[in-house]
Design a protein around this motif. Structure first.
Motif, PDB file in Angstrom:
ATOM      1  N   ASP A 184      -0.694   3.659  -2.820  1.00  0.00           N
ATOM      2  CA  ASP A 184      -1.863   3.239  -3.597  1.00  0.00           C
ATOM      3  C   ASP A 184      -2.919   4.338  -3.604  1.00  0.00           C
ATOM      4  O   ASP A 184      -3.171   4.998  -2.575  1.00  0.00           O
ATOM      5  CB  ASP A 184      -2.460   1.962  -3.014  1.00  0.00           C
ATOM      6  CG  ASP A 184      -1.836   0.711  -3.627  1.00  0.00           C
ATOM      7  OD1 ASP A 184      -0.993   0.857  -4.545  1.00  0.00           O
ATOM      8  OD2 ASP A 184      -2.191  -0.403  -3.193  1.00  0.00           O
ATOM      9  N   ALA A 189      -1.213   2.176   7.566  1.00  0.00           N
ATOM     10  CA  ALA A 189      -1.205   1.036   6.642  1.00  0.00           C
ATOM     11  C   ALA A 189      -0.920  -0.261   7.388  1.00  0.00           C
ATOM     12  O   ALA A 189      -1.595  -1.283   7.173  1.00  0.00           O
ATOM     13  CB  ALA A 189      -0.165   1.266   5.541  1.00  0.00           C
ATOM     14  N   HIS A 230      -2.135  -3.642   5.826  1.00  0.00           N
ATOM     15  CA  HIS A 230      -1.529  -3.478   4.505  1.00  0.00           C
ATOM     16  C   HIS A 230      -0.013  -3.642   4.594  1.00  0.00           C
ATOM     17  O   HIS A 230       0.588  -3.424   5.648  1.00  0.00           O
ATOM     18  CB  HIS A 230      -1.843  -2.087   3.926  1.00  0.00           C
ATOM     19  CG  HIS A 230      -3.294  -1.817   3.754  1.00  0.00           C
ATOM     20  ND1 HIS A 230      -4.101  -2.588   2.948  1.00  0.00           N
ATOM     21  CD2 HIS A 230      -4.098  -0.843   4.281  1.00  0.00           C
ATOM     22  CE1 HIS A 230      -5.331  -2.110   2.974  1.00  0.00           C
ATOM     23  NE2 HIS A 230      -5.356  -1.048   3.784  1.00  0.00           N
ATOM     24  N   ARG A 231       0.576  -3.984   3.494  1.00  0.00           N
ATOM     25  CA  ARG A 231       2.024  -4.145   3.466  1.00  0.00           C
ATOM     26  C   ARG A 231       2.704  -2.806   3.179  1.00  0.00           C
ATOM     27  O   ARG A 231       2.247  -2.027   2.334  1.00  0.00           O
ATOM     28  CB  ARG A 231       2.414  -5.159   2.394  1.00  0.00           C
ATOM     29  CG  ARG A 231       3.884  -5.556   2.458  1.00  0.00           C
ATOM     30  CD  ARG A 231       4.218  -6.642   1.462  1.00  0.00           C
ATOM     31  NE  ARG A 231       5.571  -7.115   1.665  1.00  0.00           N
ATOM     32  CZ  ARG A 231       6.197  -7.962   0.859  1.00  0.00           C
ATOM     33  NH1 ARG A 231       5.564  -8.445  -0.210  1.00  0.00           N
ATOM     34  NH2 ARG A 231       7.430  -8.346   1.116  1.00  0.00           N
ATOM     35  N   GLN A 275      -3.852  -1.329   9.522  1.00  0.00           N
ATOM     36  CA  GLN A 275      -4.968  -1.858   8.724  1.00  0.00           C
ATOM     37  C   GLN A 275      -4.615  -3.165   8.009  1.00  0.00           C
ATOM     38  O   GLN A 275      -5.409  -3.696   7.252  1.00  0.00           O
ATOM     39  CB  GLN A 275      -5.407  -0.805   7.701  1.00  0.00           C
ATOM     40  CG  GLN A 275      -5.997   0.443   8.331  1.00  0.00           C
ATOM     41  CD  GLN A 275      -6.304   1.521   7.283  1.00  0.00           C
ATOM     42  OE1 GLN A 275      -6.472   1.224   6.106  1.00  0.00           O
ATOM     43  NE2 GLN A 275      -6.380   2.770   7.724  1.00  0.00           N
ATOM     44  N   ALA A 283       0.835  -1.195   0.000  1.00  0.00           N
ATOM     45  CA  ALA A 283       0.000   0.000   0.000  1.00  0.00           C
ATOM     46  C   ALA A 283       0.871   1.246   0.000  1.00  0.00           C
ATOM     47  O   ALA A 283       0.509   2.273  -0.577  1.00  0.00           O
ATOM     48  CB  ALA A 283      -0.923   0.002   1.213  1.00  0.00           C
ATOM     49  N   PHE A 312      -5.897   4.364  -1.064  1.00  0.00           N
ATOM     50  CA  PHE A 312      -5.481   4.457   0.337  1.00  0.00           C
ATOM     51  C   PHE A 312      -5.052   5.879   0.727  1.00  0.00           C
ATOM     52  O   PHE A 312      -5.278   6.313   1.868  1.00  0.00           O
ATOM     53  CB  PHE A 312      -4.312   3.493   0.578  1.00  0.00           C
ATOM     54  CG  PHE A 312      -3.752   3.550   1.970  1.00  0.00           C
ATOM     55  CD1 PHE A 312      -4.431   2.973   3.033  1.00  0.00           C
ATOM     56  CD2 PHE A 312      -2.549   4.205   2.227  1.00  0.00           C
ATOM     57  CE1 PHE A 312      -3.930   3.028   4.322  1.00  0.00           C
ATOM     58  CE2 PHE A 312      -2.040   4.261   3.511  1.00  0.00           C
ATOM     59  CZ  PHE A 312      -2.722   3.681   4.567  1.00  0.00           C
TER      60      PHE A 312
END
Length: 517
Positions: free
Chosen positions: A209, A238, A243-244, A241, A147, A212
């Protein structure tokens, strides 16, 4: 421009360039991004990278000295056609990096088209950042499926920088090592002793992203003494949540670091100048002493040209193929044709020199000069707003201003166009194949017809017809024996004794009084 391989822009990529800060450590009244490096405002480097990769559009955030920064950007955009659309957005209050990026929402999410799939966030004070590095960062982002992806640097002395904390993993042997995933960015002052030992730092360039970015920025809070909204907070969001967050360390750590001081400005200047020299040498230009050769970013040089030590090419100077430019010569915004020879100690500005011309040494070309094919301009000649015809010669000690000079004209030493009467400037026109004798003065406005001959020492105040001889000087008078008589008189005067000065006697005083009566 420096020759390089053109690469395609990336579809769906929006780019944000942050250029709103003041740069207090520069100790300058001028906005940091307006300080010049290799003849260009610093912001131009980030703008070039942004336009090279953006497939959607570019938003530049301005703030401090917004009008001046805007003017520089608009000037740059006017010079270059095509490429991604560039929007200039003002951050009226400088409330941090996160707040700066938020100002671009209306540009990218205007509803007039699809929003970017990915955003690249650049800083306006990173002139060393290369396009190839940015493309590698974008590729890392895609490959990692992240992300957020950071550009990082590994420094021997990371003090003062935010540390990049990666997730730790146990290997098959049980050894603990850092993984590819980033957990957080911790500021130096907030870092634990273990975190301060980390050498990987955040350089402030991000790929995020599209869906995001602005959703995360809306949730950023100013939980700091400065009351600012930090872009780095989206990394924590991130991770929270699920996300990477990935990171790409720079091969050359200096490339991603910002210019914050005059010292760093000078260091960046040297790095970019060396890059320019290397690329032009790879393109076929010879430099006798590269370290002393100064070439601005927008200069262009043809192959087989030789630059001698201490040559300076400024602005948008263009040099043709097969030229020879000797030492201590400076050209600013000049166009030079092929096979031109410029000898030592010349200064040219905003002038055009056609092929096979020879100039120097000690020639000064002021703006508006054109030197035609195979013309010659020699020692201590100054020209301004003058067109010197093909094959014409002005070999020494002349001033030519506001003049049009034809083909094959010979301009004798000491020739002057008297173009200014104290109020107005006037034109001088000299036809083809005119011969101007030494010490000629042309009182403008005046025209000399083709093929005319002007005698040495002539002051031309009227038009001269074609093929005429013009002589305007005092008739010579020879007085026989005058020089011998003068020498004899001088010799006699030198033999007369001179009475030394002293106190006057009473008698002399009386005598003086009598004379006064």
């Amino acid at each position: 421009m420096i020759p390089h391989e053109q690469e395609m822009t990336m579809d769906g990529l929006g780019v944000v360039v942050m250029a709103a800060g003041r740069g207090t450590r520069m100790r300058s009244e001028q906005a940091k991004v307006l300080h010049q490096i290799v003849g260009r405002p610093m912001i131009r480097y980030a703008l070039d990278v942004a336009r090279a990769v953006a497939g959607h559009s570019v938003a530049v955030v301005v703030g401090h000295q917004a009008a001046q920064v805007r003017a520089v950007l608009e000037s740059a955009l006017a010079e270059e056609s095509g490429g991604a659309a560039v929007h200039i957005v003002e951050q009226v209050q400088q409330l941090g990096t996160g707040h700066a990026v938020l100002q671009t929402r209306s540009v990218f999410l205007s509803g007039r088209g699809s929003a970017p799939a990915v955003y690249l966030i650049l800083n306006g004070d990173t002139p060393l950042l290369q396009e190839a590095t940015v493309r590698a960062l974008l590729q890392t982002h895609r490959t990692a499926g992240a992300a957020v992806t950071l550009l990082t640097a590994i420094l021997d002395n990371p003090g003062g920088y935010g540390r990049v904390v990666r997730r730790t993993e146990k290997g098959a042997s049980g050894a603990v090592h850092a993984s590819a995933d980033v957990v957080k960015i911790v500021e130096d002052r907030d870092a634990s002793p273990e975190e301060r030992a980390i050498r990987e730092i955040n350089v402030g360039t991000y790929v995020v992203d599209g869906p995001f970015l602005f959703a995360a920025l809306d949730k950023v809070q100013p939980h700091n003494a400065q009351g600012e909204y930090y872009l780095t907070d989206i990394v924590d969001m991130a991770v929270t949540q699920g996300h990477r967050v990935a990171a790409l360390p720079l091969t050359n750590p200096d490339e991603g670091l910002g210019v914050n001081t005059r010292l760093q400005l000078a260091e960046a200047e040297q790095v970019i100048r060396q890059q320019i020299r290397r690329r032009w040498m790879e393109a076929g230009v010879t430099m006798i002493d590269p370290a002393s050769t100064w070439i601005d970013a927008e200069a262009v040089i043809g192959k087989d040209t030789t630059l001698y030590p201490n040559v300076t090419l400024e602005g948008k100077t263009v040099i043709g193929e097969g030229c020879e430019i000797r030492s201590f010569t400076r050209l600013t915004n000049c166009a030079v044709g092929a096979q031109v020879t410029i000898l030592d100690h010349c200064v040219f500005a905003d002038s055009q020199i056609d092929e096979q011309a020879t100039l120097g040494p000690f020639v000064h070309l002021r703006p508006g000069v054109r030197v035609r094919k195979k013309a010659k301009v020699g020692n201590f000649v100054e020209m301004k707003k003058t067109d010197l015809g093909e094959g014409a010669k002005a070999n020494h000690l002349s001033y030519l201003g506001d003049a049009t000079i034809g083909k094959g004209v010979n301009i004798g030493a000491g020739t002057i166009t008297c173009n200014y009467d104290g109020v107005h400037k006037y034109q001088t026109v000299v036809g083809d194949h005119v011969f101007l004798g030494s010490d000629t003065q042309l009182i403008a406005p005046v025209t000399v017809g083709a093929g005319a001959v002007i005698a040495a020492g002539t002051t031309v105040t009227q038009d001269v017809p074609a093929d005429a001889l013009a002589i305007a000087r005092v008739e010579q008078v020879n007085r026989a024996g005058w020089a011998a008589r003068r020498r004899a008189l001088l010799a006699t005067e030198q033999q007369v004794p001179v009475k030394p000065a002293g106190k006057r006697t009473a008698a002399s005083k009386v005598s003086t009084k009598k004379k006064r009566r």
